[in-house]
Design an enzyme around this catalytic site. Structure first.
Site, PDB file in Angstrom:
ATOM      1  CG  LEU A   1       6.258   8.756   6.964  1.00  0.00           C
ATOM      2  CD1 LEU A   1       7.188   8.000   7.903  1.00  0.00           C
ATOM      3  CD2 LEU A   1       7.028   9.800   6.169  1.00  0.00           C
ATOM      4  CG  ASP A   2       5.076   6.705   0.077  1.00  0.00           C
ATOM      5  OD1 ASP A   2       4.061   7.415   0.088  1.00  0.00           O
ATOM      6  OD2 ASP A   2       6.023   6.859  -0.727  1.00  0.00           O
ATOM      7  CG  MET A   3       2.520  -0.085   3.485  1.00  0.00           C
ATOM      8  SD  MET A   3       1.294  -1.140   2.657  1.00  0.00           S
ATOM      9  CE  MET A   3       1.467  -2.662   3.597  1.00  0.00           C
ATOM     10  CB  ALA A   4       7.443   0.988   0.915  1.00  0.00           C
ATOM     11  CB  THR A   5       8.497   5.679   3.579  1.00  0.00           C
ATOM     12  OG1 THR A   5       8.523   5.771   2.159  1.00  0.00           O
ATOM     13  CG2 THR A   5       9.533   6.624   4.160  1.00  0.00           C
TER      14      THR A   5
END
Length: 362
Positions: A162-166
């Site tokens: 997953l993206d770091m922000a997700t």
């Protein structure tokens, strides 16, 4: 078989073990910590990253060696005086993200939904890397590896990311047979993923459900980020002259304000198909401002797929998206409102159907 003159194809899935016994559906649900889009999902992360949010480009330009910047960030920083205001904002966001990625991951970030000898399923908070990447930054994978000490290498645990922000559900492999089977299942789309997101406004979404089927490519004006694919300029076009096939010429005129030339690998990469289906979950208000809740189901796994699909295909960015969102997203909201809510897999060894679900933290 035929039903009312329609031919219906039924695909069967074996949910039995080696002795023919029916394997039960396994459901795992957890209630994760809630968080406002104005704050991180873990207090530890919020405390350690607060100084990174205050970082300015002037701070970095004074002592760039202190920040261990990536090659692309260093290059853009050297071109600072030729960048537009938007490009400077994007560069600052990228550098802040790189600094956050170097922070240690607190033990509180490890929230295990399920674990056995072959897999570990976790609920990842926003602001934490899924995997260490080529820069070998601290990540949730490191935390799982150090805690469980499986008999495989850390990099062999990685099934997806997953993206770091997700935030949301991730599965890690703890054995080589599990890794091989899960890779095959993801590739053959035997895995179902459902995300939930808040997007800006009430007026953009006119239907109760829909499908986004577009090709994605690297944004040559803002690498390494993504965009909906656009026609490539011809050799004789005026645009081709400004983007340039001559890398040395491009470098001499300030790298053409941050763009890459036609010989750059990002320009040469062919666009890739991407498919997402979505449904409307409701109209809400966040801090008095209208937002729309969507259920998103990606059928392909492109970089930033859901973020680009919402911002550029649906025309309404996800709340808190500093890359593809609005000025409000890079200032007022510090947490991306995108959550991997549900993951449906077959156990890589027993083939038992498993459903993992967490509550959306926003």
């Amino acid at each position: 078989f035929v039903m009312k003159n329609r031919k219906v194809t039924i695909k069967t899935v074996d949910w039995r073990d080696g002795e023919g016994v029916m394997l039960p559906l396994q459901l795992y649900h957890t209630k994760g910590p809630s968080a406002s889009p104005h704050q991180s999902q873990t207090d530890d992360l919020n405390e350690t990253s607060s100084d990174k949010e205050c970082l300015t480009l002037e701070d970095v330009r004074k002592n760039p060696a202190d920040f261990f910047l990536s090659f692309s960030s260093r290059t853009k920083l050297e071109e600072h005086d030729t960048l537009s205001a938007i490009q400077k904002t994007q560069l600052l966001q990228k550098i802040r993200a790189e600094q956050k990625a170097r922070l240690p991951v607190p033990l509180s970030a490890l929230r295990i939904l399920y674990c056995d000898a072959d897999i570990c399923v976790v609920d990842k908070p926003s602001g934490v890397l899924s995997v260490p990447g080529h820069r070998r930054n601290p990540s949730l994978a490191n935390l799982v590896y150090d805690t469980l000490q499986p008999d495989i290498d850390l990099d062999q645990m990685v099934v997806h990311r997953l993206d770091m922000a997700t935030s949301g559900i991730l599965v890690y492999a703890l054995s080589l047979p599990a890794l091989s089977k899960l890779h095959s299942d993801f590739k053959n789309r035997r895995v179902q993923k459902t995300y939930q997101a808040l997007v800006h406004g009430h007026d953009t979404i006119k239907q109760s459900e829909g499908e986004i089927d577009v090709d994605l490519e690297r944004d040559i004006n803002n690498p390494p980020f993504m965009r909906v694919a656009q026609p490539k300029p011809s050799n004789n076009s005026e645009q081709d002259e400004t983007e340039g096939g001559d890398e040395s010429a491009k470098e001499e005129d300030g790298a053409n304000n941050g763009k890459v030339g036609r010989n750059h690998k990002f320009f040469r990469e062919a666009p890739k198909e991407s498919l997402t289906t979505w449904s409307l979950a409701g109209f809400e208000y966040l801090e008095g401002k209208p937002v729309t809740r969507l259920n998103l189901r990606p059928w392909t796994g492109r970089t930033h797929q859901l973020r680009v699909h919402c911002a550029q295909a649906l025309g309404t960015p996800i709340v808190g998206d500093e890359i593809y969102g609005t000025e409000q997203d890079s200032g007022e909201y510090s947490t991306l409102c995108l959550h991997a809510k549900k993951l449906c897999i077959y156990h890589p060894i027993s083939n038992a159907p498993m459903v993992f679900e967490t509550d959306t933290p926003f």
